[in-house]
Design a protein around this motif. Structure first.
Motif, PDB file in Angstrom:
ATOM      1  N   VAL A   1      39.647  49.213  42.232  1.00  0.00           N
ATOM      2  CA  VAL A   1      41.012  48.883  41.812  1.00  0.00           C
ATOM      3  C   VAL A   1      41.138  47.367  41.851  1.00  0.00           C
ATOM      4  CG1 VAL A   1      43.461  49.206  42.252  1.00  0.00           C
ATOM      5  CG2 VAL A   1      41.852  51.060  42.756  1.00  0.00           C
ATOM      6  N   ILE A   2      41.309  46.751  40.672  1.00  0.00           N
ATOM      7  CA  ILE A   2      41.325  45.294  40.547  1.00  0.00           C
ATOM      8  C   ILE A   2      42.723  44.837  40.153  1.00  0.00           C
ATOM      9  CG2 ILE A   2      40.372  43.326  39.286  1.00  0.00           C
ATOM     10  CD1 ILE A   2      37.785  44.882  38.998  1.00  0.00           C
ATOM     11  N   ASP A   3      43.207  43.875  40.891  1.00  0.00           N
ATOM     12  CA  ASP A   3      44.540  43.317  40.654  1.00  0.00           C
ATOM     13  C   ASP A   3      44.427  42.246  39.567  1.00  0.00           C
ATOM     14  OD1 ASP A   3      47.071  42.331  40.705  1.00  0.00           O
ATOM     15  OD2 ASP A   3      46.994  41.578  42.766  1.00  0.00           O
ATOM     16  N   CYS A   4      44.994  42.552  38.395  1.00  0.00           N
ATOM     17  CA  CYS A   4      44.948  41.600  37.285  1.00  0.00           C
ATOM     18  C   CYS A   4      46.128  40.630  37.306  1.00  0.00           C
ATOM     19  CB  CYS A   4      44.926  42.341  35.941  1.00  0.00           C
ATOM     20  SG  CYS A   4      43.403  43.270  35.659  1.00  0.00           S
ATOM     21  N   ALA A   5      47.038  40.793  38.272  1.00  0.00           N
ATOM     22  CA  ALA A   5      48.211  39.908  38.333  1.00  0.00           C
ATOM     23  C   ALA A   5      48.187  39.026  39.573  1.00  0.00           C
ATOM     24  CB  ALA A   5      49.496  40.740  38.311  1.00  0.00           C
ATOM     25  N   THR A   6      47.034  38.876  40.200  1.00  0.00           N
ATOM     26  CA  THR A   6      46.968  38.058  41.409  1.00  0.00           C
ATOM     27  C   THR A   6      47.160  36.589  41.078  1.00  0.00           C
ATOM     28  OG1 THR A   6      45.599  37.483  43.305  1.00  0.00           O
ATOM     29  CG2 THR A   6      44.460  37.868  41.237  1.00  0.00           C
ATOM     30  N   LEU A   7      47.784  35.886  42.016  1.00  0.00           N
ATOM     31  CA  LEU A   7      48.027  34.452  41.858  1.00  0.00           C
ATOM     32  C   LEU A   7      47.162  33.615  42.809  1.00  0.00           C
ATOM     33  CD1 LEU A   7      51.934  34.507  41.583  1.00  0.00           C
ATOM     34  CD2 LEU A   7      50.251  34.476  39.728  1.00  0.00           C
ATOM     35  N   GLU A   8      46.262  34.266  43.536  1.00  0.00           N
ATOM     36  CA  GLU A   8      45.422  33.539  44.472  1.00  0.00           C
ATOM     37  C   GLU A   8      44.373  32.731  43.723  1.00  0.00           C
ATOM     38  OE1 GLU A   8      43.748  35.890  47.555  1.00  0.00           O
ATOM     39  OE2 GLU A   8      45.560  37.105  47.832  1.00  0.00           O
ATOM     40  N   ALA A   9      44.094  31.551  44.252  1.00  0.00           N
ATOM     41  CA  ALA A   9      43.102  30.667  43.644  1.00  0.00           C
ATOM     42  C   ALA A   9      41.714  31.256  43.800  1.00  0.00           C
ATOM     43  CB  ALA A   9      43.173  29.286  44.287  1.00  0.00           C
ATOM     44  N   GLY A  10      40.890  31.122  42.763  1.00  0.00           N
ATOM     45  CA  GLY A  10      39.523  31.612  42.820  1.00  0.00           C
ATOM     46  C   GLY A  10      39.399  33.105  42.630  1.00  0.00           C
ATOM     47  N   ARG A  11      40.466  33.797  42.285  1.00  0.00           N
ATOM     48  CA  ARG A  11      40.445  35.254  42.101  1.00  0.00           C
ATOM     49  C   ARG A  11      40.532  35.580  40.612  1.00  0.00           C
ATOM     50  NH1 ARG A  11      42.860  38.461  46.020  1.00  0.00           N
ATOM     51  NH2 ARG A  11      42.568  40.154  44.502  1.00  0.00           N
ATOM     52  N   ASP A  12      39.650  36.439  40.125  1.00  0.00           N
ATOM     53  CA  ASP A  12      39.704  36.983  38.777  1.00  0.00           C
ATOM     54  C   ASP A  12      38.996  38.327  38.819  1.00  0.00           C
ATOM     55  OD1 ASP A  12      36.756  36.670  37.690  1.00  0.00           O
ATOM     56  OD2 ASP A  12      37.254  34.770  38.676  1.00  0.00           O
ATOM     57  N   PRO A  13      39.192  39.206  37.853  1.00  0.00           N
ATOM     58  CA  PRO A  13      38.623  40.554  37.913  1.00  0.00           C
ATOM     59  C   PRO A  13      37.106  40.576  38.095  1.00  0.00           C
ATOM     60  CG  PRO A  13      40.305  40.467  36.228  1.00  0.00           C
ATOM     61  CD  PRO A  13      40.130  39.070  36.715  1.00  0.00           C
ATOM     62  N   MET A  14      36.375  39.707  37.390  1.00  0.00           N
ATOM     63  CA  MET A  14      34.925  39.730  37.484  1.00  0.00           C
ATOM     64  C   MET A  14      34.455  39.302  38.873  1.00  0.00           C
ATOM     65  SD  MET A  14      34.158  40.841  34.524  1.00  0.00           S
ATOM     66  CE  MET A  14      32.396  40.627  34.534  1.00  0.00           C
ATOM     67  N   THR A  15      35.104  38.293  39.434  1.00  0.00           N
ATOM     68  CA  THR A  15      34.726  37.832  40.769  1.00  0.00           C
ATOM     69  C   THR A  15      35.041  38.887  41.828  1.00  0.00           C
ATOM     70  OG1 THR A  15      35.130  35.537  40.108  1.00  0.00           O
ATOM     71  CG2 THR A  15      35.035  36.014  42.478  1.00  0.00           C
ATOM     72  N   ASP A  16      36.221  39.506  41.714  1.00  0.00           N
ATOM     73  CA  ASP A  16      36.595  40.550  42.676  1.00  0.00           C
ATOM     74  C   ASP A  16      35.590  41.697  42.667  1.00  0.00           C
ATOM     75  OD1 ASP A  16      38.726  38.982  43.202  1.00  0.00           O
ATOM     76  OD2 ASP A  16      40.259  40.360  42.440  1.00  0.00           O
ATOM     77  N   LEU A  17      35.176  42.092  41.462  1.00  0.00           N
ATOM     78  CA  LEU A  17      34.220  43.199  41.349  1.00  0.00           C
ATOM     79  C   LEU A  17      32.892  42.837  42.009  1.00  0.00           C
ATOM     80  CD1 LEU A  17      33.449  45.982  40.158  1.00  0.00           C
ATOM     81  CD2 LEU A  17      32.733  44.770  38.079  1.00  0.00           C
ATOM     82  N   GLU A  18      32.394  41.626  41.756  1.00  0.00           N
ATOM     83  CA  GLU A  18      31.108  41.223  42.320  1.00  0.00           C
ATOM     84  C   GLU A  18      31.166  41.125  43.848  1.00  0.00           C
ATOM     85  OE1 GLU A  18      30.196  37.606  40.357  1.00  0.00           O
ATOM     86  OE2 GLU A  18      29.706  38.556  38.421  1.00  0.00           O
ATOM     87  N   VAL A  19      32.301  40.641  44.380  1.00  0.00           N
ATOM     88  CA  VAL A  19      32.427  40.519  45.831  1.00  0.00           C
ATOM     89  C   VAL A  19      32.402  41.901  46.499  1.00  0.00           C
ATOM     90  CG1 VAL A  19      33.996  39.876  47.707  1.00  0.00           C
ATOM     91  CG2 VAL A  19      33.596  38.302  45.799  1.00  0.00           C
ATOM     92  N   ILE A  20      33.143  42.850  45.955  1.00  0.00           N
ATOM     93  CA  ILE A  20      33.185  44.194  46.555  1.00  0.00           C
ATOM     94  C   ILE A  20      31.852  44.894  46.404  1.00  0.00           C
ATOM     95  CG2 ILE A  20      34.334  46.433  46.499  1.00  0.00           C
ATOM     96  CD1 ILE A  20      36.010  44.139  47.597  1.00  0.00           C
ATOM     97  N   GLU A  21      31.195  44.719  45.254  1.00  0.00           N
ATOM     98  CA  GLU A  21      29.870  45.323  45.077  1.00  0.00           C
ATOM     99  C   GLU A  21      28.870  44.756  46.073  1.00  0.00           C
ATOM    100  OE1 GLU A  21      28.438  47.622  43.188  1.00  0.00           O
ATOM    101  OE2 GLU A  21      30.308  48.290  42.306  1.00  0.00           O
ATOM    102  N   GLN A  22      28.978  43.465  46.365  1.00  0.00           N
ATOM    103  CA  GLN A  22      28.084  42.866  47.345  1.00  0.00           C
ATOM    104  C   GLN A  22      28.290  43.462  48.730  1.00  0.00           C
ATOM    105  OE1 GLN A  22      25.603  40.920  46.909  1.00  0.00           O
ATOM    106  NE2 GLN A  22      25.141  40.304  49.030  1.00  0.00           N
ATOM    107  N   GLU A  23      29.550  43.698  49.106  1.00  0.00           N
ATOM    108  CA  GLU A  23      29.836  44.290  50.413  1.00  0.00           C
ATOM    109  C   GLU A  23      29.332  45.736  50.485  1.00  0.00           C
ATOM    110  OE1 GLU A  23      30.829  42.567  52.922  1.00  0.00           O
ATOM    111  OE2 GLU A  23      30.930  40.826  51.611  1.00  0.00           O
TER     112      GLU A  23
END
Length: 514
Positions: free
Chosen positions: A244-266
C-alpha cells in the motif's frame, strides 16, 4: 500507556510432580502380618496449550509468566492409590508458535481445539503392594514420584491471514481494511496509529478470505527499528503481500518507487521460519496498491508510475479507500491470488506416509560415556530408564537402594561398566549433567547372596495360621502310624515275657536258726 496486545512471551512451565508410593503392611485381628498393602502415588498434571477462538492476545501470560500444574497425591495404606493431578489448560490464540530456549519450533497451533503438552507431569511412584511378587513377598520400601518437566518456552503469535497489507506509516492500510471489510481499526492522521494487527474478512463473490493490516514499516525494520520487527512475524503466514503506497505524501525524499524498494529491502532481510508460510517473504505473490487516488495530485502521480511498476511484472491497482474507488476490482483480484495460493498449499501438504522405526533388538536402552575430569576418570550412565529409576529411589532406605542395584544389574549396567574399564571404587554418575547422582561403584556380590534369601522376603509371611485339608490328612495318618508302631512294640515285649528289669525283693528274716 497500558499494554493491551502482546504477541510474544517467554513462559516458564512446570508439570506436576508425581505422588510418592507408600510402604504399608496390612494388619487386622488374628492377622497381624497380612502382607503389603501400600497404594501407588498419583500422576502429576500436564501443562497443556490449547487453541481458544475467544483468545486474541498473549497478554495474560505476559503478566503471569510462571505456570505450574498440580502435583499428584501420595498413596496410602489399604491399597489406596493417590489421585492424579489435574491438567493445567492454557488457552492461546490461533496461530501461536511454540519454541524452545534455543529457538527451535516445537509446535504450530492452528485450528480450534488444537492441543500441545508443553510440560508433562511426573509419574506416580509404586507402592509396596505393586512391588510385591512371588520372589519379593514383603517389600519394605516404595518408589518415589518423578518430578514433572520444567523449562522455558517462547510463545509467538503469528496472524492467520491470507493477505497482508504492508507499507509505510499513514499509507492508508487501516482505511483500506475498514473499506473492504467490516473491521473498524483505529484511523488517525499521524504515524504509527496502528499498534496491533487488525484482521478483516473480505467477501468477493463466493470467495472469502482474511486480510491483515500490519503496523507501518520504516527503513531498518528488519533490524528492530520502529515497530516493524515486532510485527513482521505476522506476515509469515500470509500468501499474498499487498504494497500500500501513499501517493499523496508530502515527506521529502518519498515517492512510490522509493517506498516500494525500501519495503522490499526490509522483506528480503527478514529471516522467517522455514516451517511457517511455506516460502520466503521475497518469493510470495506481490500486488501494488496506489492509494489516495481521490487527491488530484496523487492520481496524477499514480498514473505516471503505474507503467513503470507493471514493467517490473507487478500487478498494480489505483484505489481510494475514502471514495471506495477501485476496491471491487482489487478484492476480486486478491481472491484469485488467494485461491491459487490455497491450491498450492493443499498440494504441498499432501498426507505423508507414517514411518515406524522400532528399536533394535540389541538396544539396551542406555550407554556409558567415559569422561576425564582432571586426573580422575568417571563413568556416566546415559539412558531414560536408569535416570528414571534413580529419581524413583529413596536413598534413605537401604532396601530401596538394593532394589535399584538389582534393576541396574539386570539391565546389564555392571557388565558394561566392566567393559568400559571401571574398577571397584570408580566414580559413576547417573542422570543429567546438572542433576546427576554420584556413586562410588562397588560390584554386586552374587556368590553367597542366595543364602540370605531374596530381597524383600519375610519368613513370617510364609507361616499359615490354618492347615490345609491335605496337611490335616497327612498329620492324621502320621499319628495313626505312630500309635500302631507303639502298640506293636508293646505287644512284642509282652510275648517275650519281659515285664521288668528290677532285682527281685529278698525274703523276710523269720528268726529260725535251725
Amino acid at each position: 500507556m497500558a499494554t493491551n496486545f502482546v504477541d510474544r512471551v517467554v513462559l516458564h512451565v512446570r508439570g506436576g510432580n508425581g505422588g510418592h508410593g507408600v510402604a504399608s503392611v496390612h494388619r487386622e485381628k488374628f492377622k497381624p502380618l497380612g502382607g503389603p498393602d501400600g497404594g501407588n502415588g498419583g500422576h502429576g498434571g500436564n501443562v497443556v496449550l490449547e487453541v481458544d477462538p475467544q483468545s486474541t492476545t498473549l497478554l495474560e501470560y505476559h503478566r503471569s509468566p510462571h505456570r505450574a500444574a498440580p502435583n499428584g497425591r501420595p498413596g496410602a495404606g489399604d491399597e489406596k492409590n493417590g489421585a492424579d493431578g489435574a491438567d493445567l489448560v492454557l488457552p492461546v490464540p490461533e496461530g501461536t508458535v511454540v519454541k524452545d530456549a534455543r529457538g527451535d519450533v516445537l509446535a504450530d497451533l492452528v485450528g480450534p481445539g488444537t492441543r500441545y503438552v508443553a510440560a508433562a507431569g511426573g509419574r506416580g511412584g509404586l507402592g509396596n503392594k505393586a512391588l510385591a511378587s512371588p520372589r519379593r513377598k514383603a517389600p519394605g520400601f516404595a518408589l518415589l514420584g518423578e518430578p514433572g518437566d520444567e523449562h522455558d518456552i517462547t510463545l509467538e503469535l503469528k496472524t492467520l491471514a491470507d493477505v497482508a497489507l504492508i507499507g509505510f506509516p499513514s499509507a492508508g492500510k487501516s482505511s483500506l481494511v475498514s473499506a473492504m471489510s467490516a473491521a473498524r481499526p483505529k484511523i488517525a492522521d499521524y504515524p504509527f496509529t496502528t499498534l496491533v494487527p487488525n484482521l478483516g474478512v473480505v467477501t468477493a463473490g463466493s470467495q472469502r478470505y482474511t486480510i491483515a493490516d500490519v503496523p507501518g514499516l520504516i527503513p531498518g525494520a528488519s533490524e528492530g527499528k520502529g515497530l516493524g520487527l515486532e510485527f513482521l512475524r505476522h506476515v509469515e503466514r500470509c500468501s499474498v503481500l499487498v504494497h500500500v503506497i501513499d501517493c499523496a505524501t508530502l515527506e521529502a525524499g518519498r515517492d512510490p518507487m522509493t517506498d516500494l524498494e525500501v519495503i522490499e529491502q526490509e522483506l528480503s532481510q527478514y529471516v522467517a521460519d522455514d516451517t511457517l508460510g511455506g516460502k520466503p517473504l521475497s518469493d510470495r505473490t506481490r500486488v501494488v496498491v496506489l492509494n489516495k487516488a481521490d487527491v488530484p495530485d496523487a492520481r496524477e502521480l499514480a498514473e505516471l508510475v503505474k507503467p513503470d511498476l507493471e514493467a517490473r511484472g507487478l500487478e498494480v491497482h489505483i484505489v481510494s479507500a475514502v471514495a471506495h474507488e477501485g476496491l471491487r476490482e482489487l478484492s476480486f483480484s486478491l481472491a484469485k491470488h488467494v485461491d491459487e495460493a490455497r491450491a498450492e498449499i493443499e498440494i504441498a501438504t499432501a498426507p505423508q506416509r507414517i514411518v515406524l522405526r522400532p528399536k533394535a533388538v540389541d538396544d539396551s536402552g542406555f550407554h556409558i560415556r567415559r569422561e576425564k575430569h582432571g586426573d580422575e576418570t568417571i563413568f556416566r550412565i546415559i539412558g531414560e530408564r536408569p535416570t528414571r529409576w534413580v529419581r524413583q529411589t529413596d536413598f534413605a532406605n537401604d532396601e530401596a537402594v538394593g532394589y535399584l542395584a538389582d534393576r541396574l544389574n539386570r539391565l546389564g549396567v555392571e557388565e558394561e561398566l566392566f567393559k568400559a574399564g571401571a574398577v571397584p571404587g570408580s566414580t559413576v554418575l547417573i542422570g543429567p549433567d546438572d542433576n546427576a547422582v554420584v556413586f562410588d561403584w562397588e560390584p554386586t556380590m552374587a556368590t553367597g547372596a542366595e543364602l540370605l534369601g531374596p530381597r524383600g522376603t519375610d519368613l513370617r509371611l510364609d507361616e499359615s495360621g490354618r492347615a490345609t485339608r491335605a496337611e490335616k490328612r497327612e498329620q492324621f495318618h502320621q499319628r495313626k502310624d505312630a500309635q500302631r508302631e507303639a502298640r506293636e512294640e508293646l505287644q512284642a515285649e509282652r510275648k517275650a515275657g519281659l515285664w521288668t528289669d528290677r532285682d527281685p525283693v529278698p525274703s523276710e528274716d523269720t528268726g529260725d536258726d535251725s
